[in-house]
Design a protein around this motif. Structure first.
Motif, PDB file in Angstrom:
ATOM      1  N   THR A 143      -3.933  -8.113  -0.980  1.00  0.00           N
ATOM      2  CA  THR A 143      -3.255  -8.547   0.246  1.00  0.00           C
ATOM      3  C   THR A 143      -1.744  -8.352   0.122  1.00  0.00           C
ATOM      4  OG1 THR A 143      -4.993 -10.191   0.555  1.00  0.00           O
ATOM      5  CG2 THR A 143      -2.981 -10.481   1.839  1.00  0.00           C
ATOM      6  N   ILE A 144      -1.199  -8.751  -1.027  1.00  0.00           N
ATOM      7  CA  ILE A 144       0.247  -8.586  -1.239  1.00  0.00           C
ATOM      8  C   ILE A 144       0.603  -7.096  -1.222  1.00  0.00           C
ATOM      9  CG2 ILE A 144       2.145  -8.942  -2.863  1.00  0.00           C
ATOM     10  CD1 ILE A 144       0.651 -11.415  -3.884  1.00  0.00           C
ATOM     11  N   LEU A 145      -0.223  -6.288  -1.859  1.00  0.00           N
ATOM     12  CA  LEU A 145       0.056  -4.848  -1.910  1.00  0.00           C
ATOM     13  C   LEU A 145       0.121  -4.261  -0.510  1.00  0.00           C
ATOM     14  CD1 LEU A 145      -2.166  -3.674  -4.915  1.00  0.00           C
ATOM     15  CD2 LEU A 145       0.329  -3.727  -4.799  1.00  0.00           C
ATOM     16  N   ASP A 146      -0.777  -4.709   0.355  1.00  0.00           N
ATOM     17  CA  ASP A 146      -0.792  -4.171   1.712  1.00  0.00           C
ATOM     18  C   ASP A 146       0.493  -4.496   2.455  1.00  0.00           C
ATOM     19  OD1 ASP A 146      -3.189  -3.060   1.330  1.00  0.00           O
ATOM     20  OD2 ASP A 146      -4.346  -4.456   2.559  1.00  0.00           O
ATOM     21  N   GLU A 147       1.051  -5.678   2.129  1.00  0.00           N
ATOM     22  CA  GLU A 147       2.298  -6.068   2.792  1.00  0.00           C
ATOM     23  C   GLU A 147       3.458  -5.187   2.348  1.00  0.00           C
ATOM     24  OE1 GLU A 147       2.559 -10.113   1.647  1.00  0.00           O
ATOM     25  OE2 GLU A 147       0.930 -10.766   2.952  1.00  0.00           O
ATOM     26  N   GLN A 148       3.303  -4.561   1.170  1.00  0.00           N
ATOM     27  CA  GLN A 148       4.396  -3.760   0.612  1.00  0.00           C
ATOM     28  C   GLN A 148       4.452  -2.357   1.203  1.00  0.00           C
ATOM     29  OE1 GLN A 148       6.539  -5.212  -1.732  1.00  0.00           O
ATOM     30  NE2 GLN A 148       5.358  -7.018  -1.157  1.00  0.00           N
ATOM     31  N   GLY A 149       3.389  -1.959   1.847  1.00  0.00           N
ATOM     32  CA  GLY A 149       3.410  -0.623   2.428  1.00  0.00           C
ATOM     33  C   GLY A 149       2.160   0.151   2.070  1.00  0.00           C
ATOM     34  N   ASP A 150       2.196   1.373   2.453  1.00  0.00           N
ATOM     35  CA  ASP A 150       1.006   2.209   2.363  1.00  0.00           C
ATOM     36  C   ASP A 150       1.049   3.037   1.095  1.00  0.00           C
ATOM     37  OD1 ASP A 150      -1.368   2.928   3.309  1.00  0.00           O
ATOM     38  OD2 ASP A 150      -0.630   4.199   4.951  1.00  0.00           O
ATOM     39  N   PHE A 151       0.336   2.620   0.124  1.00  0.00           N
ATOM     40  CA  PHE A 151       0.271   3.405  -1.108  1.00  0.00           C
ATOM     41  C   PHE A 151      -1.178   3.782  -1.355  1.00  0.00           C
ATOM     42  CE2 PHE A 151       4.273   1.334  -1.629  1.00  0.00           C
ATOM     43  CZ  PHE A 151       5.042   2.225  -2.353  1.00  0.00           C
ATOM     44  N   SER A 152      -1.332   4.939  -1.876  1.00  0.00           N
ATOM     45  CA  SER A 152      -2.688   5.355  -2.219  1.00  0.00           C
ATOM     46  C   SER A 152      -2.930   5.022  -3.685  1.00  0.00           C
ATOM     47  CB  SER A 152      -2.848   6.857  -1.980  1.00  0.00           C
ATOM     48  OG  SER A 152      -4.090   7.264  -2.501  1.00  0.00           O
ATOM     49  N   LEU A 177       3.736  -2.230  -7.571  1.00  0.00           N
ATOM     50  CA  LEU A 177       2.535  -2.943  -8.012  1.00  0.00           C
ATOM     51  C   LEU A 177       2.922  -4.099  -8.936  1.00  0.00           C
ATOM     52  CD1 LEU A 177      -0.433  -3.494  -8.427  1.00  0.00           C
ATOM     53  CD2 LEU A 177      -0.537  -1.606 -10.051  1.00  0.00           C
ATOM     54  N   TRP A 178       3.841  -3.812  -9.859  1.00  0.00           N
ATOM     55  CA  TRP A 178       4.195  -4.865 -10.823  1.00  0.00           C
ATOM     56  C   TRP A 178       4.913  -6.021 -10.135  1.00  0.00           C
ATOM     57  CZ3 TRP A 178       1.847  -5.785 -14.977  1.00  0.00           C
ATOM     58  CH2 TRP A 178       2.389  -6.610 -15.964  1.00  0.00           C
ATOM     59  N   ASN A 179       5.789  -5.705  -9.188  1.00  0.00           N
ATOM     60  CA  ASN A 179       6.463  -6.765  -8.446  1.00  0.00           C
ATOM     61  C   ASN A 179       5.458  -7.605  -7.664  1.00  0.00           C
ATOM     62  OD1 ASN A 179       8.970  -6.048  -9.367  1.00  0.00           O
ATOM     63  ND2 ASN A 179       9.405  -4.682  -7.647  1.00  0.00           N
ATOM     64  N   SER A 180       4.486  -6.949  -7.076  1.00  0.00           N
ATOM     65  CA  SER A 180       3.450  -7.681  -6.340  1.00  0.00           C
ATOM     66  C   SER A 180       2.640  -8.548  -7.297  1.00  0.00           C
ATOM     67  CB  SER A 180       2.511  -6.700  -5.629  1.00  0.00           C
ATOM     68  OG  SER A 180       3.244  -5.880  -4.751  1.00  0.00           O
ATOM     69  N   PHE A 181       2.310  -7.961  -8.423  1.00  0.00           N
ATOM     70  CA  PHE A 181       1.521  -8.660  -9.436  1.00  0.00           C
ATOM     71  C   PHE A 181       2.238  -9.933  -9.884  1.00  0.00           C
ATOM     72  CE2 PHE A 181       0.466  -9.208 -13.965  1.00  0.00           C
ATOM     73  CZ  PHE A 181      -0.915  -9.287 -13.911  1.00  0.00           C
ATOM     74  N   ARG A 182       3.579  -9.825 -10.046  1.00  0.00           N
ATOM     75  CA  ARG A 182       4.356 -10.959 -10.541  1.00  0.00           C
ATOM     76  C   ARG A 182       4.460 -12.077  -9.507  1.00  0.00           C
ATOM     77  NH1 ARG A 182       4.731 -11.926 -15.151  1.00  0.00           N
ATOM     78  NH2 ARG A 182       6.924 -12.239 -15.538  1.00  0.00           N
TER      79      ARG A 182
END
Lengths: 187, 249
Positions: B237-246, B184-189
């Motif tokens: 959108t970025i999070l979705d690209e990173q994979g499936d997290f709940s 999440l933090w990497n996506s956020f950055r």
């Protein structure tokens, strides 16, 4: 939750898989909560910031005129820093005696700091011109202490905790002068 | 202030010209600090400080009105509650740790000094954020100027390299143990900086305060609050690209 199944191919023209104009859903709320939690892990609010901020606000609210720190007793020649002293006494090093002078217009306040039991500090003060004064000692996160001077302008706080502090000096009404405060000093 | 502390800390004297003298008994302080240690009145002086359910912005307005009436408890509470928001505001501008601490303190002192000139109490939260941001920019500018001056000295010691301070105040993410947090933090950055600032602040606030925050930051209105907003849509959108997290469990 259907949103989560959108792939890159299904992104909108601006590359967003989610409509910004939609109402926030449960996942949005959860993600924001996680952002808050992580931000506080990565860059935590410093310990004591709240107390320091409250202290700054308290001092600002006094609307006192600020005294000038005009003189600090210089270290003795040949003694550099306090290493030689604290080295001997370890962590419980006694507070070094030192003298600080503050001035404002005609008022001069000198305080002398010395060690008290339990690693605390004794503050002896003297104000000129002499006269009855009320002196308050303010510290972050603590209740103000207040003492009256004697007619010679002498006052003392026998034992106070170390740390940042400010003195507020109130002259009696007859003197026709308002309260003044010192800059924050480290006791 | 720091330099005064340092100077005081290393000063010493054998002089004890102010001898002991009789100490009058400690009387009740005429000054009421804003901290918790202050006598927290058991009975509310106004009977109206039940602010549960109100937003931070409402509590800020309440604190200002109370302060103007000479009651300081609500302001002390507000400082406790809103200082984290100011901290992250200032840090998001790239201010170093110690300076950020000072900026937050000065922001509260400035509020007290302007307490009687702020015309709209409900603008207090925005006023705080704007004031903190401006002071943060000033601090960053000053730090850069100082660094430039130092960089011009030919004899920089190895202990004090002449490099400019990093514009990124955030330490690395070693503190994040969980894979999901790191992701999440990497996506956020990856978000634009203003999006990061916006989401960082609104994540600490109540939804009714989003408007004040977005307007203080200068982001277009309507981008957050009743809607998801572009920054959050982008993050999702970025999070979705990173994979499936709940995220909801």
């Amino acid at each position: 939750m259907d949103d989560l199944t959108l792939g890159p191919d299904e992104l909108g023209p601006d590359g967003l898989g989610y409509d910004p104009d939609e109402a926030p859903d449960d996942v949005d709320v959860a993600v924001l909560a996680a952002v808050a939690r992580i931000a506080n892990l990565v860059d935590p609010v410093p310990a004591g910031l709240v107390e320091r901020a409250q202290f700054a606000a308290t001092l600002a609210s006094l609307e006192c005129e600020l005294m000038e720190l005009s003189y600090i007793e210089a270290p003795l020649t040949g003694v550099r820093g306090s290493d030689s002293l604290s080295g001997m006494a370890g962590d419980a090093a006694p507070v070094e005696a030192r003298t600080i002078t503050f001035t404002h217009d005609t008022l001069t306040v000198m305080i002398s700091l010395s060690g008290a039991d339990g690693g605390r500090v004794r503050v002896d003060g003297w104000a000129a011109p002499s006269g009855a004064l009320t002196v308050e000692l303010l510290r972050p996160g603590a209740e103000a202490l207040s003492v009256e001077s004697d007619e010679d302008g002498r006052f003392a706080f026998e034992s106070v905790d170390r740390g940042p502090a400010s003195l507020v000096v109130r002259r009696s009404e007859a003197e026709g002068a308002g309260a003044v405060s010192t800059p924050v000093i480290e006791l | 202030m720091g330099s005064i502390f340092r100077r005081l800390g290393t000063s010493r004297t054998a002089l004890d010209s102010v001898g002991p003298n009789p100490v009058r008994p400690v009387t009740a302080g005429a000054v009421h600090p804003l901290g918790d240690a202050m006598t927290r009145p058991t009975d509310s002086p106004t009977g109206v400080n039940d602010q549960t359910g109100a937003s931070l912005g409402d509590r800020a307005a309440f604190a200002l009105l109370e302060f103007r009436e000479g009651r300081q408890q609500a302001l002390g509470d507000l400082i406790r509650e809103a200082s984290p928001l100011l901290w992250h505001t200032v840090r998001a501008q790239g201010v170093a740790h110690q300076e950020a601490d000072d900026v937050v303190q000065h922001t509260w002192a400035a509020l007290v000094k302007h307490a009687h000139t702020i015309t709209e109490p409900h603008a207090v939260l925005k006023w705080l954020l704007v004031t903190a941001r401006r002071a943060a920019w000033e601090a960053v500018r000053k730090t850069r100027d100082d660094a430039k001056r130092r960089a011009e000295l030919p004899d920089d010691s190895p202990d004090h390299p002449a490099s400019l301070p990093s514009s990124d105040p955030l330490p690395d993410t070693q503190v994040l143990q969980e894979e999901r947090d790191q992701m999440l933090w990497n996506s956020f950055r990856q978000l634009p900086e203003r999006c990061q600032e916006l989401l960082r602040l609104v994540s600490l606030a109540d939804r009714p305060d989003y408007r004040a925050i977005s307007s203080a930051i200068g982001m277009p209105m309507g981008s957050i609050g009743s809607t998801r907003g572009r920054c959050l849509a982008k993050l999702r959108t970025i999070l979705d690209e990173q994979g499936d997290f709940s995220w909801t469990t």
